[in-house]
Design a protein around this motif. Structure first.
Motif, PDB file in Angstrom:
ATOM      1  N   MET A 228     107.150  75.177   3.724  1.00 32.55           N
ATOM      2  CA  MET A 228     108.240  75.108   3.513  1.00 32.55           C
ATOM      3  C   MET A 228     108.687  74.628   4.390  1.00 32.55           C
ATOM      4  O   MET A 228     109.281  75.611   5.601  1.00 32.55           O
ATOM      5  CB  MET A 228     109.437  75.957   2.529  1.00 32.55           C
ATOM      6  N   PRO A 229     109.731  73.761   5.001  1.00 29.90           N
ATOM      7  CA  PRO A 229     110.349  72.958   5.749  1.00 29.90           C
ATOM      8  C   PRO A 229     111.794  73.665   5.527  1.00 29.90           C
ATOM      9  O   PRO A 229     112.680  73.566   6.640  1.00 29.90           O
ATOM     10  CB  PRO A 229     110.301  71.227   5.413  1.00 29.90           C
ATOM     11  N   SER A 230     112.353  73.752   4.688  1.00 31.41           N
ATOM     12  CA  SER A 230     113.549  74.073   4.658  1.00 31.41           C
ATOM     13  C   SER A 230     113.755  75.911   4.330  1.00 31.41           C
ATOM     14  O   SER A 230     113.021  75.963   3.818  1.00 31.41           O
ATOM     15  CB  SER A 230     114.487  73.420   2.911  1.00 31.41           C
ATOM     16  N   MET A 231     114.488  75.787   5.164  1.00 25.89           N
ATOM     17  CA  MET A 231     114.621  77.522   5.821  1.00 25.89           C
ATOM     18  C   MET A 231     115.423  78.235   4.579  1.00 25.89           C
ATOM     19  O   MET A 231     115.271  78.923   3.840  1.00 25.89           O
ATOM     20  CB  MET A 231     116.022  77.894   6.278  1.00 25.89           C
ATOM     21  N   GLY A 232     116.528  76.933   3.135  1.00 30.78           N
ATOM     22  CA  GLY A 232     117.009  77.654   2.520  1.00 30.78           C
ATOM     23  C   GLY A 232     116.303  77.359   1.380  1.00 30.78           C
ATOM     24  O   GLY A 232     116.278  78.421   0.598  1.00 30.78           O
ATOM     25  N   ALA A 233     114.675  76.675   1.453  1.00 32.88           N
ATOM     26  CA  ALA A 233     114.076  76.827   0.091  1.00 32.88           C
ATOM     27  C   ALA A 233     112.623  77.899   0.096  1.00 32.88           C
ATOM     28  O   ALA A 233     113.682  78.356  -1.072  1.00 32.88           O
ATOM     29  CB  ALA A 233     112.937  75.584   0.263  1.00 32.88           C
ATOM     30  N   LYS A 234     112.716  78.261   1.150  1.00 36.07           N
ATOM     31  CA  LYS A 234     112.621  79.285   1.603  1.00 36.07           C
ATOM     32  C   LYS A 234     112.685  81.400   1.649  1.00 36.07           C
ATOM     33  O   LYS A 234     112.319  82.227   0.937  1.00 36.07           O
ATOM     34  CB  LYS A 234     112.142  79.672   3.452  1.00 36.07           C
ATOM     35  N   LEU A 235     114.134  81.143   1.990  1.00 32.51           N
ATOM     36  CA  LEU A 235     114.698  82.202   1.077  1.00 32.51           C
ATOM     37  C   LEU A 235     115.256  82.310  -0.474  1.00 32.51           C
ATOM     38  O   LEU A 235     115.625  83.265  -1.096  1.00 32.51           O
ATOM     39  CB  LEU A 235     116.080  82.097   1.756  1.00 32.51           C
ATOM     40  N   LYS A 236     114.917  81.174  -1.569  1.00 33.17           N
ATOM     41  CA  LYS A 236     115.744  81.057  -2.664  1.00 33.17           C
ATOM     42  C   LYS A 236     113.783  81.468  -3.040  1.00 33.17           C
ATOM     43  O   LYS A 236     113.806  82.479  -3.827  1.00 33.17           O
ATOM     44  CB  LYS A 236     115.362  79.270  -2.850  1.00 33.17           C
ATOM     45  N   ALA A 237     112.824  80.548  -2.566  1.00 27.40           N
ATOM     46  CA  ALA A 237     111.518  81.769  -2.796  1.00 27.40           C
ATOM     47  C   ALA A 237     111.555  82.803  -2.943  1.00 27.40           C
ATOM     48  O   ALA A 237     110.916  83.481  -3.437  1.00 27.40           O
ATOM     49  CB  ALA A 237     110.817  81.011  -2.263  1.00 27.40           C
ATOM     50  N   PHE A 238     111.779  83.349  -1.915  1.00 29.99           N
ATOM     51  CA  PHE A 238     111.692  85.428  -1.221  1.00 29.99           C
ATOM     52  C   PHE A 238     112.596  85.740  -2.224  1.00 29.99           C
ATOM     53  O   PHE A 238     112.284  87.155  -2.522  1.00 29.99           O
ATOM     54  CB  PHE A 238     112.141  85.083  -0.091  1.00 29.99           C
ATOM     55  N   SER A 239     113.825  85.184  -2.369  1.00 29.93           N
ATOM     56  CA  SER A 239     114.657  85.905  -3.377  1.00 29.93           C
ATOM     57  C   SER A 239     113.935  86.215  -5.065  1.00 29.93           C
ATOM     58  O   SER A 239     114.412  86.573  -5.991  1.00 29.93           O
ATOM     59  CB  SER A 239     115.981  85.036  -3.704  1.00 29.93           C
ATOM     60  N   THR A 240     113.247  85.086  -5.239  1.00 31.59           N
ATOM     61  CA  THR A 240     113.018  85.677  -6.468  1.00 31.59           C
ATOM     62  C   THR A 240     111.870  86.747  -6.558  1.00 31.59           C
ATOM     63  O   THR A 240     111.445  86.644  -7.281  1.00 31.59           O
ATOM     64  CB  THR A 240     112.451  83.958  -6.911  1.00 31.59           C
ATOM     65  N   CYS A 241     111.319  86.179  -5.156  1.00 28.57           N
ATOM     66  CA  CYS A 241     110.192  87.779  -5.748  1.00 28.57           C
ATOM     67  C   CYS A 241     111.393  89.040  -5.148  1.00 28.57           C
ATOM     68  O   CYS A 241     109.948  90.407  -5.775  1.00 28.57           O
ATOM     69  CB  CYS A 241     109.135  87.100  -4.748  1.00 28.57           C
ATOM     70  N   GLY A 242     111.771  89.365  -4.910  1.00 32.02           N
ATOM     71  CA  GLY A 242     112.362  90.305  -4.324  1.00 32.02           C
ATOM     72  C   GLY A 242     112.516  91.277  -4.979  1.00 32.02           C
ATOM     73  O   GLY A 242     112.159  92.509  -4.478  1.00 32.02           O
ATOM     74  N   SER A 243     113.093  91.270  -6.459  1.00 32.66           N
ATOM     75  CA  SER A 243     113.028  91.994  -6.836  1.00 32.66           C
ATOM     76  C   SER A 243     111.695  93.138  -7.461  1.00 32.66           C
ATOM     77  O   SER A 243     111.676  93.950  -7.676  1.00 32.66           O
ATOM     78  CB  SER A 243     113.384  91.615  -7.756  1.00 32.66           C
ATOM     79  N   HIS A 244     110.682  91.997  -8.294  1.00 31.26           N
ATOM     80  CA  HIS A 244     109.756  92.783  -8.234  1.00 31.26           C
ATOM     81  C   HIS A 244     108.565  92.957  -7.394  1.00 31.26           C
ATOM     82  O   HIS A 244     108.036  95.105  -7.529  1.00 31.26           O
ATOM     83  CB  HIS A 244     108.893  91.471  -9.040  1.00 31.26           C
ATOM     84  N   LEU A 245     108.694  93.197  -5.813  1.00 25.46           N
ATOM     85  CA  LEU A 245     108.345  93.468  -5.130  1.00 25.46           C
ATOM     86  C   LEU A 245     108.791  94.564  -4.826  1.00 25.46           C
ATOM     87  O   LEU A 245     107.730  96.019  -4.071  1.00 25.46           O
ATOM     88  CB  LEU A 245     108.706  92.888  -3.727  1.00 25.46           C
ATOM     89  N   SER A 246     110.210  95.087  -4.630  1.00 23.86           N
ATOM     90  CA  SER A 246     110.883  95.885  -5.025  1.00 23.86           C
ATOM     91  C   SER A 246     109.589  97.396  -5.922  1.00 23.86           C
ATOM     92  O   SER A 246     110.093  98.667  -5.411  1.00 23.86           O
ATOM     93  CB  SER A 246     112.788  96.211  -5.274  1.00 23.86           C
ATOM     94  N   VAL A 247     109.646  97.035  -6.832  1.00 23.27           N
ATOM     95  CA  VAL A 247     109.058  97.552  -8.551  1.00 23.27           C
ATOM     96  C   VAL A 247     108.490  98.033  -8.420  1.00 23.27           C
ATOM     97  O   VAL A 247     107.611  99.668  -8.297  1.00 23.27           O
ATOM     98  CB  VAL A 247     109.744  96.624  -9.434  1.00 23.27           C
ATOM     99  N   VAL A 248     107.406  97.196  -7.791  1.00 24.50           N
ATOM    100  CA  VAL A 248     105.769  97.183  -7.353  1.00 24.50           C
ATOM    101  C   VAL A 248     105.724  98.101  -6.225  1.00 24.50           C
ATOM    102  O   VAL A 248     105.138  99.487  -6.366  1.00 24.50           O
ATOM    103  CB  VAL A 248     105.145  95.793  -6.651  1.00 24.50           C
ATOM    104  N   SER A 249     106.741  98.243  -4.980  1.00 27.15           N
ATOM    105  CA  SER A 249     106.429  98.538  -4.255  1.00 27.15           C
ATOM    106  C   SER A 249     106.788 100.386  -4.499  1.00 27.15           C
ATOM    107  O   SER A 249     106.126 101.550  -3.922  1.00 27.15           O
ATOM    108  CB  SER A 249     107.540  99.010  -3.144  1.00 27.15           C
ATOM    109  N   LEU A 250     107.826 100.312  -5.347  1.00 29.85           N
ATOM    110  CA  LEU A 250     108.540 101.953  -5.884  1.00 29.85           C
ATOM    111  C   LEU A 250     107.163 102.346  -7.148  1.00 29.85           C
ATOM    112  O   LEU A 250     107.070 103.489  -6.572  1.00 29.85           O
ATOM    113  CB  LEU A 250     109.596 101.867  -6.828  1.00 29.85           C
TER     114      LEU A 250
END
Length: 325
Positions: A228-250
């Motif tokens: 993705m060219p935009s840093m804002g788009a990258k941060l938004k995409a990662f933020s949508t996955c953060g909670s799920h990735l934390s739960v998976v790790s736990l």
């Protein structure tokens, strides 16, 4: 050694986390508090998703099902433990033990599958955003939940039915706070090759395959986000996955931690203590992870969590006063 067949066994005995009677009161209120937090926290997630039209999306639909699974998982194990501590009675009936064991496997498998489905949902949302509403339509989401539930039930029934054929030795003490298949099998005097083989195969297939699916999904997600060219788009995409990735790790982190602990320590009691992280703490932390890391849920649940903590404190105080009397 004297043996008994399955019809002769009336009770098993859950030894719990400790033999120290002085710690029983502390364990009772600790687990009661964790159960109430788990119950109320996950109920808030379900109520928030069902009452807010902005949360009527596949991601939150799967999250509400995960919360319901966490409630069921905790309810299968903790109340019986609390009753045994309160009554100072370690027994659990033979049928009760098998039913508890079966339900624990159902909800463990189901949580495993739900986390995989949620990873797929994030993969489609980020890697195929223009086709997301077509791929993740309500019918597909419903079928994924039904298929996950049926597969979980079939696996649990297969493993539980093999346990019905076992004959048990005179010692019926389970060094755990709930009936776990591996611990029950250790009490038998029967040949357990079939049980061990099935447990290994089912655990390997339905543990490794979903985890591999999650890893593949996030590999594709990371690859797509980095393009993705935009840093804002990258941060938004990662933020949508953060909670799920934390739960998976736990979930997987605590699960593997219990497995490694059982292999290294060789102590069933220490393994039981480690299982608290996998069976109790993981289910309690999921609502906090989603409410703290997800802005939509955080805005919806901030006020409600204050009321939850107030109710938990009041219930805790009432029970403590009654016990002291």
């Amino acid at each position: 050694m004297e043996t008994r067949n399955q019809t002769d066994v009336s009770n098993f005995y859950l030894l719990g986390l400790t033999d120290n009677p002085e710690l029983q009161l502390h364990i009772f209120f600790l687990f009661l508090s964790m159960y109430l937090i788990t119950l109320l926290g996950n109920l808030l997630i379900i109520l928030a998703v069902s009452s807010d039209s902005h949360l009527h999306t596949p991601m939150y639909f799967f999250l509400s099902n995960l919360s319901f699974t966490d409630i069921c998982m905790s309810t299968t194990t903790i109340p019986k433990m609390l009753v045994n501590i309160q009554a100072q009675n370690q027994s659990i009936t033979y049928s009760g033990c098998l039913i508890q064991m079966c339900f624990i496997m159902v909800f463990t498998f189901l949580e495993n599958f739900l986390l995989t489905v949620m990873a797929y949902d994030r993969y489609v949302a980020i890697c195929h955003p223009f086709r997301y509403s077509i791929i993740m339509n309500p019918q597909t989401c419903g079928l994924l939940i039904i298929f996950s539930l049926l597969l979980s039930i079939l696996n649990a029934l297969l493993l539980s039915l093999t346990a019905l054929q076992l004959s048990f030795c005179k010692n019926l003490e389970i060094p755990h706070f709930f009936c776990e298949l591996a611990q029950v099998v250790k009490l038998t005097c029967s040949d357990t090759h079939i049980n061990d083989l099935l447990l290994y195969l089912v655990g390997s297939i339905f543990g490794v395959v979903p985890l591999s699916g999650i890893i593949f999904s996030y590999t594709q997600i990371v690859s797509s986000v980095l393009r993705m060219p935009s840093m804002g788009a990258k941060l938004k995409a990662f933020s949508t996955c953060g909670s799920h990735l934390s739960v998976v790790s736990l979930f997987y982190g605590t699960g593997f931690g219990v497995y490694i602990s059982s292999k290294l320590t060789g102590s069933p009691r220490k393994t039981a203590v480690a299982s608290v992280m996998y069976v109790v703490v993981s289910q309690m932390m999921n609502p906090f992870i989603y409410s703290l890391r997800n802005r939509d849920m955080k805005g919806r649940l901030t006020i409600s969590h204050f009321h939850v903590y107030t109710h938990i404190y009041n219930i805790y105080a009432i029970l403590l006063s009654h016990r002291q009397e």
